[in-house]
Design a protein around this motif. Sequence first.
Motif, PDB file in Angstrom:
ATOM      1  N   GLU A   1       0.803  -1.223   0.000  1.00  8.73           N
ATOM      2  CA  GLU A   1       0.000   0.000   0.000  1.00  8.73           C
ATOM      3  C   GLU A   1       0.840   1.279   0.000  1.00  8.73           C
ATOM      4  OE1 GLU A   1       0.313  -1.408   4.347  1.00  8.73           O
ATOM      5  OE2 GLU A   1       0.046  -2.285   2.350  1.00  8.73           O
ATOM      6  N   VAL A   2       2.173   1.150   0.114  1.00 12.67           N
ATOM      7  CA  VAL A   2       3.066   2.311   0.053  1.00 12.67           C
ATOM      8  C   VAL A   2       3.832   2.237  -1.259  1.00 12.67           C
ATOM      9  CG1 VAL A   2       4.994   3.529   1.122  1.00 12.67           C
ATOM     10  CG2 VAL A   2       3.279   2.402   2.564  1.00 12.67           C
ATOM     11  N   SER A   3       3.646   3.230  -2.123  1.00 11.78           N
ATOM     12  CA  SER A   3       4.238   3.212  -3.453  1.00 11.78           C
ATOM     13  C   SER A   3       5.724   3.536  -3.401  1.00 11.78           C
ATOM     14  CB  SER A   3       3.528   4.219  -4.355  1.00 11.78           C
ATOM     15  OG  SER A   3       3.811   5.544  -3.926  1.00 11.78           O
ATOM     16  N   ALA A   4       6.413   3.233  -4.508  1.00 11.82           N
ATOM     17  CA  ALA A   4       7.828   3.592  -4.612  1.00 11.82           C
ATOM     18  C   ALA A   4       8.004   5.109  -4.534  1.00 11.82           C
ATOM     19  CB  ALA A   4       8.405   3.051  -5.916  1.00 11.82           C
ATOM     20  N   GLU A   5       7.067   5.840  -5.141  1.00  8.63           N
ATOM     21  CA  GLU A   5       7.130   7.304  -5.068  1.00  8.63           C
ATOM     22  C   GLU A   5       7.055   7.780  -3.618  1.00  8.63           C
ATOM     23  OE1 GLU A   5       4.635  11.239  -6.636  1.00  8.63           O
ATOM     24  OE2 GLU A   5       4.049   9.224  -7.255  1.00  8.63           O
ATOM     25  N   GLN A   6       6.161   7.182  -2.844  1.00 14.48           N
ATOM     26  CA  GLN A   6       6.075   7.534  -1.426  1.00 14.48           C
ATOM     27  C   GLN A   6       7.357   7.154  -0.690  1.00 14.48           C
ATOM     28  OE1 GLN A   6       2.251   5.351  -0.966  1.00 14.48           O
ATOM     29  NE2 GLN A   6       1.577   7.138   0.196  1.00 14.48           N
ATOM     30  N   GLY A   7       7.965   6.045  -1.086  1.00 15.72           N
ATOM     31  CA  GLY A   7       9.221   5.637  -0.473  1.00 15.72           C
ATOM     32  C   GLY A   7      10.324   6.639  -0.729  1.00 15.72           C
TER      33      GLY A   7
END
Length: 377
Positions: free
Chosen positions: A59-65
């Motif tokens: 539920e956590v995208s690479a962009e959010q990472g």
Amino acid sequence: MPATAVDCDVVFFDLRDTLGDVDRPGHLALYRPSTEKLLDAMRDLVGLRIGVITNLPAEVSAEQGHRMIAEAVVSEHDGEVVRLADVIDPRGIVINHEARLDKPDPAIYRFAADQMRVPVERCLFVGENLIEVLAAQAAGMRGTLKPSPPGKEFLPAVISRQGESVQDSGRAFEEALEQEHLLGERIFGCGGRIAGALASVERAEDIPPGVRTAMGMFVYVLTEFADQAHLKAEEAIVPLAVARGMPPERARWMFDQHDQARAYWAAIAVAWRRIQHGDPRDVAYAISDFRGCTESFVRLFRAHAIRENDELYPELGRRLTDADDAAVLSIVHHTGPPDIGPYAAIVGAMEEALDGIAAEGITEQPVAADGSAAGKV
């Protein structure tokens, strides 16, 4: 020590529980000051390039990472903020979603080495998870475990004063306690939201399930974390500063407000017990007491935390020596939980429960900046 002395060019770190706590999805709170010291040593003393290898949940995208890494604060000194992205080699950010591999698959470690354009055997992986370290070794990297909870690799070594200013003594204990205040701010926010949601409720059965869940968790973190850990750690430091010449009356207000907060917490816990008992002739008063004491606590401790950060902590820090600071930091870790991660997770669950109120069709009454429900005294 030059990098050739350790026969290594790159060090990859795990993120969660190695460099910091992921206290809510997409947000990394780095351990301070130990992570700063560790990264500085790897880059400046040992001469290694720095990367990270992390598994993000679905539920956590690479962009959010990437944003999480870009926003994570390593240090704040004299108005200058250093973030994790400032320290990491841009090629060294390896996220499972982008690599299409998850730790502990050995292939992700080889992928990381390729990203940095170095042979895998010239890389070191550091993490708190033994299986991931062994997988890195199976891929051809060196691998080493880092203690979790953090700090044991530095204490009781002296951490010298850094970044002293009017509102910051530059002491390590001050950074550690101010980081706990960040969790406190989230607790205050939950308390204000709970009070707002209870503003027009008089029957136990009318308390929305999400609010009831948050109320129980609120009582838990006040009792198990705020009192047992944070307040007692602060109270253990003051006598050492007094021994170094600080007038004891400079901290009297802190002890008085701590006792006032404990009185509020005891009253909140009793009100919560009365609500659970559900006596129809008492529950409306119990809900009112829970709400009123919560509003009073939030109002008091929002101001309390600011005064500690800007006034008391710098005063304590200026009285202590470098050796005192190392001892005090150890006391902080021994007085409270060695890892506040579980409590951060409970606060995250409390926030999630309150976020679900809208889905239940419940509207929270607006809460003023001081923590009280709007329109209330």
